[in-house]
Scaffold this motif. Structure first.
Motif, PDB file in Angstrom:
ATOM      1  N   GLY A   1      -9.874 -11.407  17.691  1.00 29.60           N
ATOM      2  CA  GLY A   1      -9.362 -12.847  17.507  1.00 29.60           C
ATOM      3  C   GLY A   1      -9.320 -13.269  15.959  1.00 29.60           C
ATOM      4  N   ARG A   2     -10.144 -12.183  15.169  1.00 32.43           N
ATOM      5  CA  ARG A   2     -10.458 -12.438  14.087  1.00 32.43           C
ATOM      6  C   ARG A   2      -9.285 -11.863  13.152  1.00 32.43           C
ATOM      7  NH1 ARG A   2     -16.168  -9.443  12.827  1.00 32.43           N
ATOM      8  NH2 ARG A   2     -15.927 -10.453  10.953  1.00 32.43           N
ATOM      9  N   LEU A   3      -9.203 -12.515  11.958  1.00 30.78           N
ATOM     10  CA  LEU A   3      -8.132 -12.147  11.036  1.00 30.78           C
ATOM     11  C   LEU A   3      -8.438 -10.961  10.101  1.00 30.78           C
ATOM     12  CD1 LEU A   3      -7.109 -15.767   9.458  1.00 30.78           C
ATOM     13  CD2 LEU A   3      -5.671 -14.169  10.803  1.00 30.78           C
ATOM     14  N   GLN A   4      -7.812 -10.137   9.994  1.00 28.23           N
ATOM     15  CA  GLN A   4      -8.042  -8.850   9.243  1.00 28.23           C
ATOM     16  C   GLN A   4      -6.925  -8.366   8.505  1.00 28.23           C
ATOM     17  OE1 GLN A   4      -9.288  -6.452  12.348  1.00 28.23           O
ATOM     18  NE2 GLN A   4      -7.466  -5.337  12.709  1.00 28.23           N
ATOM     19  N   VAL A   5      -7.076  -7.414   7.501  1.00 33.11           N
ATOM     20  CA  VAL A   5      -5.803  -6.909   6.801  1.00 33.11           C
ATOM     21  C   VAL A   5      -6.211  -5.508   7.095  1.00 33.11           C
ATOM     22  CG1 VAL A   5      -5.006  -6.523   4.585  1.00 33.11           C
ATOM     23  CG2 VAL A   5      -6.033  -8.733   5.037  1.00 33.11           C
ATOM     24  N   ASN A   6      -5.185  -4.568   7.389  1.00 35.56           N
ATOM     25  CA  ASN A   6      -4.769  -3.401   7.527  1.00 35.56           C
ATOM     26  C   ASN A   6      -4.300  -2.651   6.275  1.00 35.56           C
ATOM     27  OD1 ASN A   6      -5.820  -2.989  10.428  1.00 35.56           O
ATOM     28  ND2 ASN A   6      -4.135  -4.277  10.917  1.00 35.56           N
ATOM     29  N   LEU A   7      -5.236  -1.866   5.670  1.00 34.27           N
ATOM     30  CA  LEU A   7      -4.787  -1.121   4.455  1.00 34.27           C
ATOM     31  C   LEU A   7      -4.000  -0.007   4.673  1.00 34.27           C
ATOM     32  CD1 LEU A   7      -7.957  -1.629   2.194  1.00 34.27           C
ATOM     33  CD2 LEU A   7      -6.188  -3.257   2.476  1.00 34.27           C
ATOM     34  N   SER A   8      -2.814  -0.087   4.894  1.00 35.08           N
ATOM     35  CA  SER A   8      -1.749   0.818   5.498  1.00 35.08           C
ATOM     36  C   SER A   8      -1.251   1.675   4.167  1.00 35.08           C
ATOM     37  CB  SER A   8      -0.258   0.400   6.153  1.00 35.08           C
ATOM     38  OG  SER A   8       0.125  -0.476   5.426  1.00 35.08           O
ATOM     39  N   GLU A   9      -1.416   0.940   3.019  1.00 35.53           N
ATOM     40  CA  GLU A   9      -1.075   1.642   1.647  1.00 35.53           C
ATOM     41  C   GLU A   9      -2.230   2.236   1.028  1.00 35.53           C
ATOM     42  OE1 GLU A   9       2.626  -0.445  -0.047  1.00 35.53           O
ATOM     43  OE2 GLU A   9       1.291  -1.845   0.498  1.00 35.53           O
ATOM     44  N   ARG A  10      -1.887   3.058   0.173  1.00 36.27           N
ATOM     45  CA  ARG A  10      -3.028   3.471  -0.666  1.00 36.27           C
ATOM     46  C   ARG A  10      -3.539   2.543  -1.690  1.00 36.27           C
ATOM     47  NH1 ARG A  10      -2.095   9.664  -2.647  1.00 36.27           N
ATOM     48  NH2 ARG A  10      -4.199   9.397  -3.264  1.00 36.27           N
ATOM     49  N   LYS A  11      -4.811   2.503  -2.206  1.00 37.12           N
ATOM     50  CA  LYS A  11      -5.152   1.574  -2.829  1.00 37.12           C
ATOM     51  C   LYS A  11      -4.582   1.543  -4.335  1.00 37.12           C
ATOM     52  CE  LYS A  11      -9.773   0.657  -1.530  1.00 37.12           C
ATOM     53  NZ  LYS A  11     -11.337   0.724  -1.640  1.00 37.12           N
ATOM     54  N   ARG A  12      -4.034   2.771  -4.666  1.00 34.33           N
ATOM     55  CA  ARG A  12      -3.387   2.837  -5.875  1.00 34.33           C
ATOM     56  C   ARG A  12      -1.906   2.096  -5.944  1.00 34.33           C
ATOM     57  NH1 ARG A  12      -3.081   5.850 -10.311  1.00 34.33           N
ATOM     58  NH2 ARG A  12      -4.670   7.166  -9.666  1.00 34.33           N
ATOM     59  N   ALA A  13      -1.224   2.161  -4.675  1.00 34.90           N
ATOM     60  CA  ALA A  13       0.059   1.482  -4.384  1.00 34.90           C
ATOM     61  C   ALA A  13      -0.245  -0.068  -4.407  1.00 34.90           C
ATOM     62  CB  ALA A  13       0.712   1.857  -3.231  1.00 34.90           C
ATOM     63  N   ILE A  14      -1.295  -0.442  -3.696  1.00 37.81           N
ATOM     64  CA  ILE A  14      -1.653  -1.875  -3.839  1.00 37.81           C
ATOM     65  C   ILE A  14      -2.078  -2.515  -5.137  1.00 37.81           C
ATOM     66  CG2 ILE A  14      -3.576  -3.587  -2.621  1.00 37.81           C
ATOM     67  CD1 ILE A  14      -3.585  -1.818  -0.338  1.00 37.81           C
ATOM     68  N   ALA A  15      -2.683  -1.641  -5.682  1.00 38.52           N
ATOM     69  CA  ALA A  15      -3.159  -2.163  -7.125  1.00 38.52           C
ATOM     70  C   ALA A  15      -1.946  -2.436  -7.978  1.00 38.52           C
ATOM     71  CB  ALA A  15      -4.186  -0.824  -7.720  1.00 38.52           C
ATOM     72  N   ALA A  16      -0.945  -1.317  -7.919  1.00 34.15           N
ATOM     73  CA  ALA A  16       0.185  -1.401  -8.696  1.00 34.15           C
ATOM     74  C   ALA A  16       0.888  -2.799  -8.251  1.00 34.15           C
ATOM     75  CB  ALA A  16       1.087  -0.332  -8.344  1.00 34.15           C
ATOM     76  N   GLN A  17       0.976  -3.066  -6.997  1.00 34.59           N
ATOM     77  CA  GLN A  17       1.675  -4.366  -6.717  1.00 34.59           C
ATOM     78  C   GLN A  17       0.706  -5.587  -7.260  1.00 34.59           C
ATOM     79  OE1 GLN A  17       2.131  -5.116  -2.311  1.00 34.59           O
ATOM     80  NE2 GLN A  17       2.025  -2.730  -2.233  1.00 34.59           N
ATOM     81  N   LEU A  18      -0.481  -5.692  -7.498  1.00 38.27           N
ATOM     82  CA  LEU A  18      -1.185  -6.489  -8.067  1.00 38.27           C
ATOM     83  C   LEU A  18      -1.252  -6.559  -9.460  1.00 38.27           C
ATOM     84  CD1 LEU A  18      -4.265  -6.613  -5.506  1.00 38.27           C
ATOM     85  CD2 LEU A  18      -2.346  -8.348  -5.603  1.00 38.27           C
TER      86      LEU A  18
END
Length: 217
Positions: free
Chosen positions: A149-166
């Motif tokens: 029941g907890r909120l969570q984020v599944n990092l399905s993408e590589r950190k490099r791809a997430i960093a690029a989005q940010l």
């Protein structure tokens, strides 16, 4: 090799990864044609590209829109890999564009203006603190775990791809996640992160009560 009307004004240059090719706000008498290699675009802070807008790969004209419009560079450019590039005199570059048929010349100018406007908008968005963008990204990607029941984020993408989005470097993302853990805003490591202080994350992200945020109830 470049076409004859755009002959290089100097010999090809080979630059190592990390070399700064362009600096934001500077004007130049040359336009750079990247023949081979990848170049990161963004904003340098204290010699490091903390805020990243994207990556281009040769063959590619680097910041040609700024040269065509006679404007300073809108972004900083840093070599991600070894880069081979040719400098072309700005006067030759503009003369070549001026020699094109009027419809083609108008099209290139309109595209340059649109590209410049998009870049300026993207740069202005980076003015928002990187921590705020990270918190906002976590809130937007939160899902309710059916078991706990907890909120969570599944990092399905590589950190490099997430960093690029940010618009940040992967190392910066890792450092920010560590800081959020130390502040007890998130927990967990690896591919799953738990959001344990939503109010603090919303405050960090600058999300008001009236703003609609994709966080499961």
């Amino acid at each position: 090799m470049l076409p004859a009307p755009l002959a290089p004004s100097a010999a090809a240059q080979r630059l190592a990864p990390g070399a700064v090719l362009l600096r934001r706000g500077e004007c130049t008498s040359q336009v750079l044609h990247v023949d081979q290699g990848r170049v990161m675009l963004g904003i340098l802070e204290r010699g490091t590209l903390h805020h990243q807008l994207g990556v281009v790969e040769g063959p590619f004209w680097l910041e040609a829109a700024s040269g065509l419009l006679g404007l300073p560079h809108a972004v900083d450019a840093v070599a991600e890999t070894e880069v081979s590039m040719y400098p072309v005199a700005l006067s030759d570059f503009r003369a070549h564009v001026d020699s094109l048929p009027e419809p083609s010349r108008t099209l290139l100018t309109d595209l340059a203006k649109a590209q410049r406007q998009q870049t300026e908008v993207a740069v202005s968005r980076l003015a928002k603190d990187a921590d705020a963008r990270c918190a906002e990204w976590l809130l937007n990607h939160a899902e309710r775990d059916t078991a706990s029941g907890r909120l969570q984020v599944n990092l399905s993408e590589r950190k490099r791809a997430i960093a690029a989005q940010l618009g940040i470097a992967p190392e910066t993302l890792s450092r920010m996640l560590k800081q959020l853990r130390e502040r007890d805003l998130i927990s967990g490591r690896g591919r799953v992160l738990q959001l344990i202080n939503l109010d603090a994350l919303r405050q960090l992200a600058g999300v008001g009560v009236s703003e609609r945020q994709h966080v499961p109830a």
